[in-house]
Design a protein around this motif. Structure first.
Motif, PDB file in Angstrom:
ATOM      1  N   ILE A 141     -37.234 157.748 -47.563  1.00  6.74           N
ATOM      2  CA  ILE A 141     -35.858 158.009 -47.990  1.00  6.74           C
ATOM      3  C   ILE A 141     -35.720 158.529 -49.427  1.00  6.74           C
ATOM      4  O   ILE A 141     -34.657 158.984 -49.789  1.00  6.74           O
ATOM      5  CB  ILE A 141     -34.912 156.820 -47.752  1.00  6.74           C
ATOM      6  N   TYR A 142     -36.797 158.478 -50.205  1.00  7.91           N
ATOM      7  CA  TYR A 142     -36.723 159.065 -51.559  1.00  7.91           C
ATOM      8  C   TYR A 142     -37.506 160.382 -51.633  1.00  7.91           C
ATOM      9  O   TYR A 142     -37.844 160.829 -52.733  1.00  7.91           O
ATOM     10  CB  TYR A 142     -37.281 158.077 -52.599  1.00  7.91           C
ATOM     11  N   ASN A 183     -39.754 152.408 -53.873  1.00  9.79           N
ATOM     12  CA  ASN A 183     -38.871 151.389 -54.404  1.00  9.79           C
ATOM     13  C   ASN A 183     -39.669 150.089 -54.318  1.00  9.79           C
ATOM     14  O   ASN A 183     -40.048 149.710 -53.210  1.00  9.79           O
ATOM     15  CB  ASN A 183     -37.602 151.295 -53.533  1.00  9.79           C
ATOM     16  N   ASN A 224     -43.698 153.148 -48.266  1.00  8.54           N
ATOM     17  CA  ASN A 224     -42.552 153.847 -48.834  1.00  8.54           C
ATOM     18  C   ASN A 224     -43.006 154.580 -50.093  1.00  8.54           C
ATOM     19  O   ASN A 224     -43.393 153.972 -51.061  1.00  8.54           O
ATOM     20  CB  ASN A 224     -41.462 152.802 -49.173  1.00  8.54           C
ATOM     21  N   ASP A 241     -41.530 155.380 -44.679  1.00  4.94           N
ATOM     22  CA  ASP A 241     -40.135 155.290 -45.117  1.00  4.94           C
ATOM     23  C   ASP A 241     -39.985 156.311 -46.232  1.00  4.94           C
ATOM     24  O   ASP A 241     -40.396 156.095 -47.365  1.00  4.94           O
ATOM     25  CB  ASP A 241     -39.859 153.858 -45.600  1.00  4.94           C
ATOM     26  N   LEU A 299     -34.986 151.014 -39.444  1.00  4.09           N
ATOM     27  CA  LEU A 299     -36.259 150.300 -39.631  1.00  4.09           C
ATOM     28  C   LEU A 299     -36.291 149.011 -38.820  1.00  4.09           C
ATOM     29  O   LEU A 299     -37.303 148.685 -38.200  1.00  4.09           O
ATOM     30  CB  LEU A 299     -36.399 149.924 -41.107  1.00  4.09           C
ATOM     31  N   SER A 329     -28.641 158.401 -47.466  1.00  6.89           N
ATOM     32  CA  SER A 329     -28.203 157.484 -48.520  1.00  6.89           C
ATOM     33  C   SER A 329     -28.698 157.867 -49.911  1.00  6.89           C
ATOM     34  O   SER A 329     -27.911 157.907 -50.859  1.00  6.89           O
ATOM     35  CB  SER A 329     -28.608 156.053 -48.178  1.00  6.89           C
ATOM     36  N   TRP A 341     -40.669 147.333 -50.728  1.00  3.42           N
ATOM     37  CA  TRP A 341     -39.220 147.119 -50.683  1.00  3.42           C
ATOM     38  C   TRP A 341     -38.974 145.726 -50.129  1.00  3.42           C
ATOM     39  O   TRP A 341     -39.580 145.315 -49.136  1.00  3.42           O
ATOM     40  CB  TRP A 341     -38.542 148.189 -49.834  1.00  3.42           C
ATOM     41  N   TYR A 356     -38.797 144.586 -46.319  1.00  2.00           N
ATOM     42  CA  TYR A 356     -39.846 144.767 -45.300  1.00  2.00           C
ATOM     43  C   TYR A 356     -40.401 143.441 -44.759  1.00  2.00           C
ATOM     44  O   TYR A 356     -40.425 143.226 -43.548  1.00  2.00           O
ATOM     45  CB  TYR A 356     -41.013 145.603 -45.829  1.00  2.00           C
ATOM     46  N   GLY A 396     -27.726 153.628 -41.319  1.00  2.00           N
ATOM     47  CA  GLY A 396     -28.591 153.533 -42.489  1.00  2.00           C
ATOM     48  C   GLY A 396     -30.041 153.380 -42.085  1.00  2.00           C
ATOM     49  O   GLY A 396     -30.365 152.914 -40.980  1.00  2.00           O
TER      50      GLY A 396
END
Ligand code: PLP
Length: 344
Positions: A143-144, A113, A109, A141, A43, A177, A64, A67, A38
């Motif tokens: 991831i989105y 988020n 990020n 980051d 991270l 994810s 997030w 962090y 993940g």
């Protein structure tokens, strides 16, 4: 199945290198990539690699929740920088003003988020150029990065650097994810200069040894397989986002910045209740709605709401919040087949 190579199977690392070339326009070697359990483990291992005790890591708020904890766990000092409330997008000058001789990295990020805000290209560019010129690591980051609405594309941090994959200070984190809805598969990765990957590999090999071979094969399948499902999911999320904004607009006093991506939003409830933890507990107890207190994300007075369920879940969830908070709403509501009357 036996133990697998600790940095990930060569075929998955190659699939991630191909993904990086296709989505970031960047040719990288397999040795520039590590696969972890993940994005979260990626991270943590990255921060453990980069941050020495007392080093500062700049994190724009809202952030997030993990962090600051992760930075502290490796002996670092999280330095949070507030963003304007109306947008939740930090100002480049505020981020750069927080830099000191102890700054090791900036960690951000976007799409974000908890707010769903997407940082504009000018901001990403300014931070990338600053970090490259000052030798400060920029951890993006991402991831989105595919969960973006209105047909937009998330700004690509690697597009703003002239440095090659070995000398760049930009490190991109990603995972299957969120992009593929594969949260339980626990496969994430970093794209970074080879010496950084080598140290992360040492950490991984001394801690978890390797990732699950079965789950790496599944992640490889997602990366190499048909991609239409991603767009279908984004379309459904965008509809849910619209439903959520429409329902929130019915609650007097609640303000919200329109999310540009992810499946979260971060409405401001401070006109109704200042303490987000108390509000979160109140809504759970009275209306059976799960929210997350904004305080945990550096945004007191706000709640993080998720709209990744069905459109029906989204409208019912917000209708219950309205019933609990708005004295002007009907006194009775049906929840789980029962009629409940507001008595507060
Ligand atoms: N980064 C951000 C911003 C997240 O929101 C999350 C999960 O919620 C993660 C990282 C962790 O991702 P993963 O599930 O791949 O570990």
């Amino acid at each position: 199945m036996k133990y697998t190579p600790s940095a990930g199977t060569p075929s998955l690392r190659k699939a991630v290198a191909d993904y990086t070339e296709q989505n970031y326009g960047r040719k990288v070697a397999v040795e520039n990539i590590i696969i972890s359990s993940g994005a979260k483990q990626t991270l943590y291992n990255l921060l453990f690699t980069l941050v020495n005790p007392g080093d500062e890591v700049i994190v724009p708020a809202p952030y997030w929740v993990s962090y600051p904890e992760m930075i502290r766990m490796v002996g670092g000092i999280p330095v949070t920088v507030d963003s304007p409330e109306e947008t939740h997008i930090p100002r480049a000058e505020d981020l750069l003003a927080a830099v000191t001789p102890r700054t090791k990295a900036i960690l951000f990020n976007s799409p974000n988020n908890p707010s769903g805000a997407m940082y504009p290209a000018e901001l990403v560019e300014a931070v990338v150029r600053f970090c490259e010129s000052r030798g400060i690591w920029l951890i993006a980051d991402d991831i989105y990065h595919k969960l973006v609405f209105g047909g937009a594309t998330a700004p690509n941090p690697l597009a703003f650097t002239d440095k090659d994959p070995e000398s760049t200070r930009v490190i991109v984190i990603n995972a299957v994810s969120k992009i593929y809805g594969m949260t339980g598969f626990r496969i994430g990765w970093a794209v970074a200069p080879k010496p950084i990957i080598a140290v992360m590999n040492n950490i991984q090999s001394a801690t978890t040894s390797c990732n699950s071979g079965v789950l790496m094969a599944a992640a490889e399948g997602a990366l190499k397989g048909p991609q239409e499902g991603v767009q279908e999911m984004v379309t459904a999320l965008e509809t849910n986002r619209n439903t959520m904004l429409m329902e929130l607009a019915k609650i007097p006093g609640v303000r919200v910045a329109k999310p540009q991506g992810t499946f979260y939003c971060l409405p401001d409830f401070s006109a109704l209740r200042k303490d987000s933890l108390a509000l979160c507990n109140f809504l759970l107890e009275k209306a059976f709605v799960v929210t997350v207190p904004g305080k945990e994300f550096g945004a007191e007075g706000h709640l993080r709401l998720s709209y990744c369920g069905t459109a029906q879940d989204v409208s019912e969830g917000v209708a219950r919040i309205r019933w609990a908070l708005d004295p002007g709403s009907p006194k009775e509501i049906r929840i789980g087949g029962k009629t409940i009357a507001r008595d507060w």
